[in-house]
Design a protein around this motif. Structure first.
Motif, short mmCIF file in Angstrom:
data_model
loop_
_atom_site.label_atom_id
_atom_site.label_comp_id
_atom_site.label_asym_id
_atom_site.label_seq_id
_atom_site.Cartn_x
_atom_site.Cartn_y
_atom_site.Cartn_z
N ASP A 80 0.81 -1.22 0.00
CA ASP A 80 0.00 0.00 0.00
C ASP A 80 0.85 1.27 0.00
OD1 ASP A 80 -2.25 -1.59 0.08
OD2 ASP A 80 -2.58 -1.36 2.23
N THR A 81 2.12 1.15 0.31
CA THR A 81 2.99 2.33 0.36
C THR A 81 4.00 2.29 -0.78
OG1 THR A 81 4.40 1.21 2.01
CG2 THR A 81 2.68 2.71 2.83
N ASN A 82 5.02 1.48 -0.68
CA ASN A 82 6.09 1.49 -1.68
C ASN A 82 5.60 1.16 -3.09
OD1 ASN A 82 7.80 2.07 0.42
ND2 ASN A 82 9.28 0.48 -0.07
N THR A 83 4.93 0.03 -3.23
CA THR A 83 4.49 -0.36 -4.57
C THR A 83 3.45 0.61 -5.11
OG1 THR A 83 5.02 -2.69 -4.24
CG2 THR A 83 3.36 -2.17 -5.91
N VAL A 135 4.66 -12.63 -3.03
CA VAL A 135 4.14 -11.26 -2.87
C VAL A 135 5.13 -10.26 -3.46
CG1 VAL A 135 3.45 -9.49 -1.21
CG2 VAL A 135 2.79 -11.88 -0.84
N LEU A 136 6.41 -10.48 -3.21
CA LEU A 136 7.45 -9.59 -3.75
C LEU A 136 7.43 -9.60 -5.27
CD1 LEU A 136 10.02 -7.82 -3.47
CD2 LEU A 136 11.32 -9.97 -3.39
N LYS A 137 7.36 -10.78 -5.86
CA LYS A 137 7.35 -10.87 -7.33
C LYS A 137 6.13 -10.18 -7.92
CE LYS A 137 10.19 -15.04 -7.84
NZ LYS A 137 11.30 -14.26 -8.45
N ALA A 141 6.28 -7.00 -10.40
CA ALA A 141 5.58 -7.05 -11.69
C ALA A 141 4.67 -5.84 -11.86
CB ALA A 141 4.78 -8.35 -11.80
N ALA A 142 3.98 -5.45 -10.79
CA ALA A 142 3.09 -4.29 -10.87
C ALA A 142 3.89 -3.02 -11.15
CB ALA A 142 2.30 -4.15 -9.57
N LEU A 147 5.79 1.08 -15.20
CA LEU A 147 6.89 1.75 -15.89
C LEU A 147 6.84 1.48 -17.39
CD1 LEU A 147 9.73 1.06 -13.32
CD2 LEU A 147 8.76 3.30 -13.86
N THR A 148 6.51 0.25 -17.76
CA THR A 148 6.39 -0.08 -19.18
C THR A 148 5.28 0.74 -19.83
OG1 THR A 148 7.19 -2.34 -18.81
CG2 THR A 148 5.95 -1.94 -20.83
#
Length: 220
Positions: A80-83, A135-137, A141-142, A147-148
């Protein structure tokens, strides 16, 4: 020694707690986040957190079912913060790709947007847990998808957009991990060159000035 986060009860800007409540759910989460970033997931222990906050362990169970529930809350906080912040910055309106990249660079400058230490702690935790690694992957990916899409909105072909997204994302992960010890001004002096490397385009003087002003404001 770990610096304890400011508790709700000690914050003059917060409303007083009612009744016998001594700490809030957010206090427990903040204490757990501090432990995770300082010493890794193994140090996130209910008894230790309670001792640091000078409360009974029983208050923990008003807010969380068990330690696993707390760990799940830490993962959700990271999402909810970094990603969320990186995705939001990649999605922000921009007239040029260099301006768009500067929006993303806000995450690398403003710790209120993106907590590098938390990201490193989650990555370290993921090496020990298949569940956390999944969860990290998903989070990676998100971020890469955002960015893409950012590059594609500025007319980069799909394959090139994907490649440039990977370059800017993985370079920044390595850059932060390298801990170069640069001053802010040294780091800012490299931004125009980084933008050329990431985008193939030269940023305008106005874009560089705006980013520099932002960086100096949030770190000053």
């Amino acid at each position: 020694m770990m610096t304890a986060p400011l508790l709700h009860r000690d914050d003059p800007d917060k409303d007083p707690l009612i009744g016998n409540v001594k700490v809030t759910r957010q206090d427990w989460l903040n204490a757990a986040l501090a432990a995770l970033k300082q010493g890794g997931v193994e140090t996130v222990k209910v008894a230790d957190l309670a001792a640091r906050m000078q409360v009974s362990r029983s208050s923990f169970y008003w807010y969380f079912k068990n330690r696993t529930d707390l760990l799940d809350a830490l993962l959700q906080h990271w999402q909810d913060t970094n990603t969320a912040a990186l995705v939001q910055q990649a999605d922000a309106p921009a007239r040029t790709i260099t301006e768009a990249c500067c929006n993303v660079f806000h995450c690398n400058i403003d710790a209120r947007l993106f907590d590098n230490r938390l990201d490193f702690a989650i990555r370290d935790w993921a090496r020990r847990s298949d569940r956390v690694n999944a969860v990290l992957k998903a989070g990676d990916a998100a971020r890469l998808d955002a960015l893409t899409a950012m590059f594609e909105r500025h007319d980069y072909p799909p394959l090139e957009a994907t490649a440039r997204a990977r370059v800017i994302y993985y370079m920044q992960l390595g850059y932060d991990d390298a801990d170069l010890g640069e001053t802010l001004e040294q780091r800012l002096s490299m931004v125009p060159g980084y933008l050329v490397a990431f985008t193939g385009s030269t940023a305008s003087a106005e874009e560089i000035a705006a980013f520099n002003d932002f960086a100096r404001t949030v770190t000053g």
